[in-house]
Design an enzyme around this catalytic site. Structure first.
Site, PDB file in Angstrom:
ATOM      1  N   HIS A 115      12.329  97.864  53.731  1.00  0.00           N
ATOM      2  CA  HIS A 115      12.439  98.263  52.322  1.00  0.00           C
ATOM      3  C   HIS A 115      12.165  99.748  52.096  1.00  0.00           C
ATOM      4  CE1 HIS A 115      11.807  93.818  50.873  1.00  0.00           C
ATOM      5  NE2 HIS A 115      13.013  94.047  51.352  1.00  0.00           N
ATOM      6  N   THR A 185       3.322  87.444  52.739  1.00  0.00           N
ATOM      7  CA  THR A 185       4.504  87.623  51.890  1.00  0.00           C
ATOM      8  C   THR A 185       4.811  86.301  51.202  1.00  0.00           C
ATOM      9  OG1 THR A 185       6.871  88.154  51.858  1.00  0.00           O
ATOM     10  CG2 THR A 185       5.964  87.433  53.971  1.00  0.00           C
TER      11      THR A 185
HETATM   12  N1  APR Z   1      -3.962  88.567  53.385  1.00  0.00           N
HETATM   13  C1  APR Z   1      -2.732  88.014  53.535  1.00  0.00           C
HETATM   14  N2  APR Z   1      -1.934  87.725  52.489  1.00  0.00           N
HETATM   15  C2  APR Z   1      -2.392  88.014  51.261  1.00  0.00           C
HETATM   16  C3  APR Z   1      -3.645  88.603  51.027  1.00  0.00           C
HETATM   17  C4  APR Z   1      -4.458  88.874  52.163  1.00  0.00           C
HETATM   18  N3  APR Z   1      -5.668  89.410  52.037  1.00  0.00           N
HETATM   19  N4  APR Z   1      -3.798  88.763  49.682  1.00  0.00           N
HETATM   20  C5  APR Z   1      -2.674  88.302  49.111  1.00  0.00           C
HETATM   21  N5  APR Z   1      -1.823  87.830  50.063  1.00  0.00           N
HETATM   22  C6  APR Z   1      -0.506  87.212  49.896  1.00  0.00           C
HETATM   23  C7  APR Z   1      -0.316  86.459  48.611  1.00  0.00           C
HETATM   24  O1  APR Z   1      -0.798  85.144  48.763  1.00  0.00           O
HETATM   25  C8  APR Z   1       1.197  86.508  48.458  1.00  0.00           C
HETATM   26  O2  APR Z   1       1.801  85.404  49.070  1.00  0.00           O
HETATM   27  O3  APR Z   1       0.443  88.245  49.871  1.00  0.00           O
HETATM   28  C9  APR Z   1       1.604  87.755  49.222  1.00  0.00           C
HETATM   29  C10 APR Z   1       2.130  88.879  48.357  1.00  0.00           C
HETATM   30  O4  APR Z   1       3.350  88.462  47.811  1.00  0.00           O
HETATM   31  P1  APR Z   1       4.257  89.460  46.980  1.00  0.00           P
HETATM   32  O5  APR Z   1       3.410  90.181  46.003  1.00  0.00           O
HETATM   33  O6  APR Z   1       5.397  88.667  46.463  1.00  0.00           O
HETATM   34  O7  APR Z   1       4.740  90.528  48.059  1.00  0.00           O
HETATM   35  P2  APR Z   1       5.928  90.466  49.094  1.00  0.00           P
HETATM   36  O8  APR Z   1       6.241  89.066  49.484  1.00  0.00           O
HETATM   37  O9  APR Z   1       5.606  91.437  50.170  1.00  0.00           O
HETATM   38  O10 APR Z   1       7.129  91.036  48.243  1.00  0.00           O
HETATM   39  C11 APR Z   1       8.365  91.200  48.864  1.00  0.00           C
HETATM   40  O11 APR Z   1       9.305  92.148  46.890  1.00  0.00           O
HETATM   41  O12 APR Z   1       8.858  93.457  45.079  1.00  0.00           O
HETATM   42  C12 APR Z   1       9.507  93.393  46.277  1.00  0.00           C
HETATM   43  O13 APR Z   1      10.273  95.109  47.686  1.00  0.00           O
HETATM   44  C13 APR Z   1       9.107  94.473  47.233  1.00  0.00           C
HETATM   45  O14 APR Z   1       8.670  94.320  49.592  1.00  0.00           O
HETATM   46  C14 APR Z   1       8.450  93.699  48.357  1.00  0.00           C
HETATM   47  C15 APR Z   1       9.125  92.345  48.267  1.00  0.00           C
END
Ligand code: APR
Ligand code: ZN
Length: 245
Positions: A115, A185
């Site tokens: 990304h 994620t």
């Molecule tokens: N350790 C591991 N996971 C964690 C922690 C932690 N300490 N704290 C939170 N999480 C998890 C949450 O449970 C959630 O499932 O991280 C995840 C974050 O999810 P999102 O906010 O949806 O992020 P992500 O999946 O990386 O988003 C994907 O979406 O907005 C776009 O381009 C952006 O790269 C991003 C993509």
């Protein structure tokens, strides 16, 4: 014995990370904050339409994220991946959805930012000028630099509606991995959310089934597709989770 992720002497490991791996470093995740990034709606700052409508606002947002990310430090989960790479070398491949540089700062080398990268910028016209390192803040439209070709400089970020970067390489690595570890994620954003399905559904002729693991404090949307889900914060559980055979 505690549950572990076993990695054999010839296993290739594909790791996908998301916002959760940087949460313990102080970088807020996306969906944990109700779709709001420090008061900004995603559609207002992370789409090509937003950029067209208001360059200044988009640069203010990424300038703020640059500022905040520079104050953060890698956490034990970032270091655990760097340590794994120093042990198994290029049998580890890391694909991150994150734009921060915490994995590099922890020592990861074999890493793709699908990304984009927060600390890089490029010409918005794709005139052939190279992507360049950029740690600056741009607070007003007048400060936004222009390329030699005359077009504006934009953040090197993949916005919603744009193609992820280096997908050929990522697909090749998914095709030849034996173990897939997905960390932090939510499984909302594709294609990354499909990687686990691609790995477990690929042609298995002559190959062992891919073992797929998720690590994070809550079950992601695609939890059912994994061999095993390890619930916990990445910085707390990842360092003790991987066992080399
Ligand atoms: N350790 C591991 N996971 C964690 C922690 C932690 N300490 N704290 C939170 N999480 C998890 C949450 O449970 C959630 O499932 O991280 C995840 C974050 O999810 P999102 O906010 O949806 O992020 P992500 O999946 O990386 O988003 C994907 O979406 O907005 C776009 O381009 C952006 O790269 C991003 C993509
Ligand atoms: Zn240009």
């Amino acid at each position: 014995m505690n549950a572990t992720i076993q990695i054999g002497p010839a296993d290739r490991v594909f790791v996908l990370t998301g916002a959760g791996i940087s949460a313990e470093s102080g970088i807020p995740t996306f969906r944990d904050s109700d779709g709001l990034w420090s008061g900004y709606r995603i559609e207002e700052v992370a789409t090509p339409e937003a950029w067209e409508a208001d360059h200044e606002r988009v640069w203010q947002f990424y300038s703020m994220r640059r500022h905040d990310a520079q104050l953060c430090q890698p956490n034990p989960a970032h270091y655990a991946l760097a340590a794994l790479e120093s042990q198994i070398g290029d049998r580890l491949f890391v694909c991150t959805q994150n734009v921060d540089d915490l994995q590099e700062r922890a020592g990861s080398l074999n890493l793709v930012h699908m990304h984009g990268e927060l600390f890089k910028s490029r010409c918005e016209a794709d005139c052939g000028e190279l992507v360049f390192v950029d740690r600056n803040s741009y607070e007003s439209a007048a400060q936004i630099p222009t390329c030699a070709c005359g077009a504006r400089i934009r953040p090197h970020i993949v916005w919603f509606g744009e193609y992820p970067l280096e997908m050929d390489r990522v697909m090749r690595e998914i095709d030849r991995c034996d173990v897939m570890i997905v960390i932090g994620t939510s499984g909302n954003v594709h294609p990354a959310a499909s990687f686990v399905h691609w790995a477990s559904g690929r042609n298995q002729a002559g190959m062992q089934k891919v073992r797929t693991y998720y690590v994070g404090p809550e079950r992601p949307l695609n939890a059912g597709a994994f061999t095993e889900v390890f619930l916990g914060k990445a910085g707390e559980i990842l360092p003790g989770l991987i066992a080399l055979e």
